[in-house]
Design a protein around this motif. Structure first.
Motif, PDB file in Angstrom:
ATOM      1  N   ALA A  27     -29.801   7.167  46.628  1.00 32.55           N
ATOM      2  CA  ALA A  27     -30.570   6.838  45.546  1.00 32.55           C
ATOM      3  C   ALA A  27     -31.490   5.463  45.875  1.00 32.55           C
ATOM      4  O   ALA A  27     -32.632   5.276  45.680  1.00 32.55           O
ATOM      5  N   GLN A  30     -34.568   6.212  47.341  1.00 38.05           N
ATOM      6  CA  GLN A  30     -35.623   6.793  46.821  1.00 38.05           C
ATOM      7  C   GLN A  30     -36.425   6.034  45.673  1.00 38.05           C
ATOM      8  O   GLN A  30     -35.682   5.099  45.345  1.00 38.05           O
ATOM      9  N   ASP A  31     -37.391   6.489  45.503  1.00 36.38           N
ATOM     10  CA  ASP A  31     -38.104   5.959  44.130  1.00 36.38           C
ATOM     11  C   ASP A  31     -37.535   6.418  43.061  1.00 36.38           C
ATOM     12  O   ASP A  31     -36.728   7.475  42.943  1.00 36.38           O
ATOM     13  N   TYR A  32     -37.525   5.316  41.948  1.00 37.60           N
ATOM     14  CA  TYR A  32     -36.854   6.094  40.738  1.00 37.60           C
ATOM     15  C   TYR A  32     -37.804   5.506  39.534  1.00 37.60           C
ATOM     16  O   TYR A  32     -38.093   4.496  39.532  1.00 37.60           O
ATOM     17  N   THR A  40     -32.282   7.328  34.012  1.00 39.27           N
ATOM     18  CA  THR A  40     -32.880   7.086  35.234  1.00 39.27           C
ATOM     19  C   THR A  40     -32.923   8.290  36.085  1.00 39.27           C
ATOM     20  O   THR A  40     -32.084   9.283  36.195  1.00 39.27           O
ATOM     21  N   ILE A  41     -34.208   8.533  36.851  1.00 37.71           N
ATOM     22  CA  ILE A  41     -34.520   9.874  37.351  1.00 37.71           C
ATOM     23  C   ILE A  41     -34.994   9.179  38.831  1.00 37.71           C
ATOM     24  O   ILE A  41     -35.412   8.283  38.892  1.00 37.71           O
ATOM     25  N   TYR A  42     -34.193  10.142  39.794  1.00 34.22           N
ATOM     26  CA  TYR A  42     -34.901   9.728  41.354  1.00 34.22           C
ATOM     27  C   TYR A  42     -35.484  10.819  41.894  1.00 34.22           C
ATOM     28  O   TYR A  42     -35.486  12.037  41.579  1.00 34.22           O
ATOM     29  N   ASN A  57     -39.028  15.215  41.053  1.00 27.19           N
ATOM     30  CA  ASN A  57     -37.595  14.689  41.280  1.00 27.19           C
ATOM     31  C   ASN A  57     -36.740  15.266  42.424  1.00 27.19           C
ATOM     32  O   ASN A  57     -37.263  16.134  43.273  1.00 27.19           O
ATOM     33  N   GLN A  58     -35.508  15.338  42.277  1.00 29.87           N
ATOM     34  CA  GLN A  58     -34.679  15.714  43.359  1.00 29.87           C
ATOM     35  C   GLN A  58     -34.568  17.091  43.443  1.00 29.87           C
ATOM     36  O   GLN A  58     -34.123  17.741  44.332  1.00 29.87           O
TER      37      GLN A  58
END
Length: 243
Positions: A27, A30-32, A40-42, A57-58
């Motif tokens: 994480a 990664q951008d988030y 919170t989303i990665y 997203n992932q």
């Protein structure tokens, strides 16, 4: 059997712990996004404009967010942080202030825009841009031959604004239109002093500086924020607002 059960649980927790650590390490690269509902989303940010953020997203889903949806956007690959703010489009001069102070207009009809965050805390520092149109060199339009010709120049000016959350006061601390400070260094120095003078020791140190510049401003804002953070409760610090 009990020993085997205990051993199994130890191995299971170890594996789970390792998986969590690996997930956290992944994480970090990664951008988030931290959303306004605190989720919170990665994934990966592909673009950020004033009123639109594109994100994958992932699960490889392509998503689009408006400024009102996102509390903070961490663009890791570019080492930049963005937040929704009314600073870019909603400032007005506070009457009777000298040097001039600003505030967010009351009853503002236009929503927030994404702004780059230079400093996060009780005093926010945003880096915003304004698109200016004017005559001069740049794009050329015309009919050719002896017809009329219109020359339109397009320039983008960048400004750094400091906003104090508790008071709503806003000051400009630099712009690239005429140098970082140009002839307004003294005015900006006085204005920043007003934002931090509720910390007497820090303010006294600031007043005794021999030379003022943009980097020094940022340094004192960050130190002020650290002092406020030490006083703040975790509950109040966790509230998600757009400024």
């Amino acid at each position: 059997m009990k020993v085997i059960s205990i051993l199994f649980n130890v191995i299971l927790f170890t594996l789970l712990g390792t998986s969590i650590v690996r997930a956290q390490e992944t994480a970090k690269d990664q951008d988030y996004l931290v959303l306004m509902n605190a989720d919170t989303i990665y994934g990966k940010i592909s673009s950020i404009k004033d009123h639109r953020l594109k994100f994958e997203n992932q699960q490889k889903e392509k998503l689009t967010f408006q400024p009102g949806d996102v509390y903070r956007a961490y663009w890791q690959s570019k080492r930049k942080v963005y937040a929704p703010s009314y600073v870019e489009n909603g400032l007005e001069v506070v009457p009777g202030t000298s040097p001039e102070m600003y505030r967010i207009q009351k009853g503002l009809s236009e929503g927030p825009a994404f702004a780059e965050v230079l400093v996060d805390g009780e005093i926010m520092v945003y880096y915003v841009s304004n698109l200016n149109l004017g005559g001069g060199g740049g794009m050329m339009f015309g009919t050719g031959g002896g017809g009329s010709m219109l020359s339109v120049g397009i320039s983008k000016s960048k400004y750094a604004y400091a906003l104090k959350k508790s008071t709503g006061e806003v000051i400009e601390i630099n712009s690239n239109t005429n140098g970082f400070f140009s002839n307004s260094k003294k005015r900006r120095t006085i204005a920043l002093g007003r934002l931090i003078n509720d910390e007497p020791e820090l303010f006294a140190e600031f007043e005794n500086e021999k030379k003022y510049d943009y980097d020094l401003f940022i340094k004192y804002i960050m130190r002020y924020n650290e002092l406020q953070k030490a006083k703040d409760s975790s509950a109040s610090a966790a509230r998600l607002f757009i400024y």
